[in-house]
Design a protein around this motif. Structure first.
Motif, PDB file in Angstrom:
ATOM      1  N   VAL A 225       0.866  -1.176   0.000  1.00 31.87           N
ATOM      2  CA  VAL A 225       0.000   0.000   0.000  1.00 31.87           C
ATOM      3  C   VAL A 225       0.903   1.226   0.000  1.00 31.87           C
ATOM      4  CG1 VAL A 225      -1.767   1.280   1.272  1.00 31.87           C
ATOM      5  CG2 VAL A 225      -1.800  -1.227   1.262  1.00 31.87           C
ATOM      6  N   VAL A 226       0.669   2.125  -0.953  1.00 36.79           N
ATOM      7  CA  VAL A 226       1.475   3.338  -1.061  1.00 36.79           C
ATOM      8  C   VAL A 226       0.576   4.561  -0.974  1.00 36.79           C
ATOM      9  CG1 VAL A 226       3.219   2.169  -2.468  1.00 36.79           C
ATOM     10  CG2 VAL A 226       1.349   3.388  -3.596  1.00 36.79           C
ATOM     11  N   LEU A 227       1.151   5.688  -0.590  1.00 39.44           N
ATOM     12  CA  LEU A 227       0.386   6.930  -0.596  1.00 39.44           C
ATOM     13  C   LEU A 227      -0.046   7.232  -2.019  1.00 39.44           C
ATOM     14  CD1 LEU A 227       2.489   9.154   1.861  1.00 39.44           C
ATOM     15  CD2 LEU A 227       0.537   7.654   2.360  1.00 39.44           C
ATOM     16  N   ALA A 228      -1.280   7.647  -2.184  1.00 39.59           N
ATOM     17  CA  ALA A 228      -1.870   7.829  -3.511  1.00 39.59           C
ATOM     18  C   ALA A 228      -0.986   8.697  -4.397  1.00 39.59           C
ATOM     19  CB  ALA A 228      -3.264   8.440  -3.392  1.00 39.59           C
ATOM     20  N   GLY A 229      -0.704   8.205  -5.599  1.00 38.69           N
ATOM     21  CA  GLY A 229       0.053   8.956  -6.578  1.00 38.69           C
ATOM     22  C   GLY A 229       1.547   8.974  -6.352  1.00 38.69           C
ATOM     23  N   THR A 230       2.038   8.184  -5.389  1.00 35.44           N
ATOM     24  CA  THR A 230       3.469   8.158  -5.077  1.00 35.44           C
ATOM     25  C   THR A 230       3.971   6.721  -5.038  1.00 35.44           C
ATOM     26  OG1 THR A 230       3.390   7.914  -2.655  1.00 35.44           O
ATOM     27  CG2 THR A 230       3.003  10.128  -3.560  1.00 35.44           C
ATOM     28  N   ASP A 231       5.268   6.583  -4.789  1.00 32.29           N
ATOM     29  CA  ASP A 231       5.866   5.274  -4.550  1.00 32.29           C
ATOM     30  C   ASP A 231       6.232   5.097  -3.081  1.00 32.29           C
ATOM     31  OD1 ASP A 231       5.771   4.332  -7.226  1.00 32.29           O
ATOM     32  OD2 ASP A 231       7.535   5.544  -7.727  1.00 32.29           O
ATOM     33  N   THR A 232       5.692   5.960  -2.228  1.00 34.65           N
ATOM     34  CA  THR A 232       5.995   5.899  -0.800  1.00 34.65           C
ATOM     35  C   THR A 232       5.179   4.787  -0.147  1.00 34.65           C
ATOM     36  OG1 THR A 232       6.407   8.284  -0.749  1.00 34.65           O
ATOM     37  CG2 THR A 232       6.025   7.191   1.365  1.00 34.65           C
ATOM     38  N   VAL A 233       5.869   3.729   0.275  1.00 36.28           N
ATOM     39  CA  VAL A 233       5.190   2.561   0.836  1.00 36.28           C
ATOM     40  C   VAL A 233       4.716   2.848   2.254  1.00 36.28           C
ATOM     41  CG1 VAL A 233       5.440   0.138   1.489  1.00 36.28           C
ATOM     42  CG2 VAL A 233       6.521   0.985  -0.605  1.00 36.28           C
ATOM     43  N   ALA A 234       3.412   2.645   2.484  1.00 35.23           N
ATOM     44  CA  ALA A 234       2.846   2.824   3.812  1.00 35.23           C
ATOM     45  C   ALA A 234       2.727   1.495   4.549  1.00 35.23           C
ATOM     46  CB  ALA A 234       1.466   3.481   3.713  1.00 35.23           C
ATOM     47  N   ILE A 235       2.410   0.425   3.822  1.00 34.54           N
ATOM     48  CA  ILE A 235       2.265  -0.905   4.406  1.00 34.54           C
ATOM     49  C   ILE A 235       2.814  -1.938   3.420  1.00 34.54           C
ATOM     50  CG2 ILE A 235       0.701  -2.544   5.512  1.00 34.54           C
ATOM     51  CD1 ILE A 235      -1.403  -0.380   5.660  1.00 34.54           C
ATOM     52  N   GLY A 236       3.538  -2.928   3.946  1.00 37.21           N
ATOM     53  CA  GLY A 236       4.020  -4.026   3.135  1.00 37.21           C
ATOM     54  C   GLY A 236       5.450  -3.829   2.673  1.00 37.21           C
ATOM     55  N   PRO A 237       5.863  -4.612   1.661  1.00 36.42           N
ATOM     56  CA  PRO A 237       5.074  -5.602   0.902  1.00 36.42           C
ATOM     57  C   PRO A 237       4.832  -6.884   1.684  1.00 36.42           C
ATOM     58  CG  PRO A 237       7.346  -5.648   0.187  1.00 36.42           C
ATOM     59  CD  PRO A 237       7.247  -4.519   1.183  1.00 36.42           C
ATOM     60  N   ALA A 238       3.819  -7.626   1.263  1.00 38.92           N
ATOM     61  CA  ALA A 238       3.475  -8.911   1.858  1.00 38.92           C
ATOM     62  C   ALA A 238       2.885  -9.808   0.783  1.00 38.92           C
ATOM     63  CB  ALA A 238       2.471  -8.730   2.991  1.00 38.92           C
ATOM     64  N   ASP A 239       3.133 -11.092   0.897  1.00 38.13           N
ATOM     65  CA  ASP A 239       2.599 -12.047  -0.070  1.00 38.13           C
ATOM     66  C   ASP A 239       1.140 -12.368   0.246  1.00 38.13           C
ATOM     67  OD1 ASP A 239       4.945 -12.217  -1.485  1.00 38.13           O
ATOM     68  OD2 ASP A 239       5.660 -14.012  -0.432  1.00 38.13           O
TER      69      ASP A 239
ATOM     70  N   GLU B 124     -10.011 -25.232   3.971  1.00 40.28           N
ATOM     71  CA  GLU B 124      -9.715 -24.077   4.809  1.00 40.28           C
ATOM     72  C   GLU B 124      -9.308 -22.926   3.910  1.00 40.28           C
ATOM     73  OE1 GLU B 124      -8.188 -26.035   8.971  1.00 40.28           O
ATOM     74  OE2 GLU B 124      -6.739 -25.199   7.574  1.00 40.28           O
ATOM     75  N   SER B 125      -9.676 -21.739   4.299  1.00 42.85           N
ATOM     76  CA  SER B 125      -9.316 -20.578   3.521  1.00 42.85           C
ATOM     77  C   SER B 125      -7.850 -20.284   3.696  1.00 42.85           C
ATOM     78  CB  SER B 125     -10.152 -19.373   3.943  1.00 42.85           C
ATOM     79  OG  SER B 125      -9.953 -19.089   5.294  1.00 42.85           O
ATOM     80  N   GLY B 126      -7.226 -19.671   2.674  1.00 44.00           N
ATOM     81  CA  GLY B 126      -5.807 -19.393   2.769  1.00 44.00           C
ATOM     82  C   GLY B 126      -5.518 -17.923   2.620  1.00 44.00           C
ATOM     83  N   ALA B 127      -4.765 -17.355   3.573  1.00 45.24           N
ATOM     84  CA  ALA B 127      -4.320 -15.967   3.486  1.00 45.24           C
ATOM     85  C   ALA B 127      -2.959 -15.923   4.113  1.00 45.24           C
ATOM     86  CB  ALA B 127      -5.279 -15.040   4.223  1.00 45.24           C
ATOM     87  N   ALA B 128      -1.909 -15.713   3.290  1.00 53.23           N
ATOM     88  CA  ALA B 128      -0.551 -15.730   3.801  1.00 53.23           C
ATOM     89  C   ALA B 128       0.002 -14.329   3.823  1.00 53.23           C
ATOM     90  CB  ALA B 128       0.327 -16.624   2.915  1.00 53.23           C
ATOM     91  N   ALA B 129       0.909 -14.056   4.785  1.00 50.99           N
ATOM     92  CA  ALA B 129       1.492 -12.728   4.878  1.00 50.99           C
ATOM     93  C   ALA B 129       2.850 -12.796   5.514  1.00 50.99           C
ATOM     94  CB  ALA B 129       0.598 -11.822   5.711  1.00 50.99           C
ATOM     95  N   ALA B 130       3.718 -11.848   5.136  1.00 48.72           N
ATOM     96  CA  ALA B 130       5.022 -11.735   5.762  1.00 48.72           C
ATOM     97  C   ALA B 130       4.856 -11.198   7.173  1.00 48.72           C
ATOM     98  CB  ALA B 130       5.910 -10.790   4.941  1.00 48.72           C
ATOM     99  N   HIS B 131       5.643 -11.742   8.114  1.00 48.89           N
ATOM    100  CA  HIS B 131       5.492 -11.325   9.505  1.00 48.89           C
ATOM    101  C   HIS B 131       5.799  -9.850   9.683  1.00 48.89           C
ATOM    102  CE1 HIS B 131       4.710 -15.279  11.113  1.00 48.89           C
ATOM    103  NE2 HIS B 131       5.763 -15.765  10.511  1.00 48.89           N
ATOM    104  N   ASN B 132       6.737  -9.305   8.937  1.00 50.18           N
ATOM    105  CA  ASN B 132       7.119  -7.909   9.154  1.00 50.18           C
ATOM    106  C   ASN B 132       6.136  -6.919   8.558  1.00 50.18           C
ATOM    107  OD1 ASN B 132       7.597  -8.148   6.461  1.00 50.18           O
ATOM    108  ND2 ASN B 132       9.792  -7.693   6.549  1.00 50.18           N
ATOM    109  N   SER B 133       5.067  -7.425   7.933  1.00 49.05           N
ATOM    110  CA  SER B 133       4.067  -6.516   7.370  1.00 49.05           C
ATOM    111  C   SER B 133       3.000  -6.149   8.377  1.00 49.05           C
ATOM    112  CB  SER B 133       3.383  -7.164   6.162  1.00 49.05           C
ATOM    113  OG  SER B 133       2.490  -8.175   6.600  1.00 49.05           O
ATOM    114  N   GLY B 134       2.900  -6.904   9.467  1.00 51.30           N
ATOM    115  CA  GLY B 134       1.824  -6.691  10.431  1.00 51.30           C
ATOM    116  C   GLY B 134       0.522  -7.316   9.980  1.00 51.30           C
TER     117      GLY B 134
END
Length: 278
Positions: free
Chosen positions: A183-197, A240-250
């Motif tokens: 997730v980045v600030l709109a119109g920028t490349d400034t990452v607010a959250i992530g990346p996560a798989d 079972e449903s699957g949702a995976a995420a990197a631990h450092n993404s929160g």
């Protein structure tokens, strides 16, 4: 910056608004013919406050931590007495909030207690799209419920949803598979959250919530995944449903199986308050 006192006040203000009656217009869009029940899930997305949730004097959600998604509740239509206590203060103390909740029949919705873009308390109801997904595809739904400005959501570095504002959602069908999302600030490349798989399995609706506070630097992601939405020819049967995420993404995965809703509902400690019948 949002203070802890503000967050505490925000959390209590949010749960004060906990009323499914206000969600009825949108929930009615997905009423199932002949159904006398609704499926309701609650997401606690207010940082810094732990609460206990009671239904008709029975503990429904103990030690409800920020960033936690409740189990799906299969509730008969009718009225429920909901009490919210600061953690450990119920049921003999004075509730911070006591509300009679009217539950309409036949809908699947998620109630999200969160902060507005400028850090004020809010409660929003989202209807979960359980319509069929085209073969080979997955549905991705993103809900912006964070104290943060408008954002763009990217998959593998490409913006798939742009200018998403709190408390809106965006959704679409994408090719099934694993993507790296941020997730980045709109119109920028400034990452607010992530990346996560994200594992976007065929025939699923993966709902991603961006929550928390940008000012307090605790932005995070939460996922809720619905399976069994395959179109012919069917893909892999739902398990079972699957949702995976990197631990450092929160990001914290939530496993939700539509086929298990009845079993889950059987263990939820809810005593139904029947509506008066004429």
């Amino acid at each position: 910056m949002t203070s802890r006192t503000t967050l505490t006040t925000a959390g209590l203000g949010v749960v004060a608004a906990l009323s499914l009656a206000s969600a009825a217009p949108v929930m009615a869009q997905q009423q199932a013919a002949g159904s006398d029940q609704a499926t309701v899930t609650v997401l606690h997305a207010v940082p810094g406050l732990k609460v206990d949730v009671y239904a008709d004097g029975k503990e429904l959600i103990p030690d409800f931590q920020p960033g936690t998604l409740s189990e799906p509740l299969r509730l008969d239509k009718g009225s429920y007495d909901i009490q919210i206590f600061k953690d450990g203060e119920g049921p003999d103390g004075t509730p911070a909030v006591e509300k009679t909740v009217e539950v309409p029949a036949g809908a699947d919705a998620t109630l999200v207690a969160h902060l507005t873009a400028d850090g004020k308390p809010a409660l929003d109801a989202f209807v979960n799209d359980l319509s069929k997904v085209p073969a080979g595809k997955a549905r991705l739904t993103v809900r912006h419920v964070a104290a943060a400005p408008a954002v763009d959501v990217r998959a593998n570095g490409k913006a798939v949803f742009q200018g998403l504002e709190n408390p809106k959602e965006a959704k679409g069908e994408v090719a099934a598979g694993t993507v790296s999302a941020d997730v980045v600030l709109a119109g920028t490349d400034t990452v607010a959250i992530g990346p996560a798989d994200l594992n976007l399995a065929e025939g699923t609706n993966t709902v991603v919530y961006a929550w928390g506070s940008a000012a307090d630097k605790n932005l995070a992601l939460k996922t809720q995944t619905f399976k069994g939405l395959h179109s012919a020819p069917n893909g892999v049967p739902a398990g079972e449903s699957g949702a995976a995420a990197a631990h450092n993404s929160g990001m914290s995965p939530w496993l939700l199986s539509l086929g298990a809703l009845s079993a889950l509902g059987a263990v939820v400690a809810v005593r139904r308050v029947r509506t008066a019948r004429t």
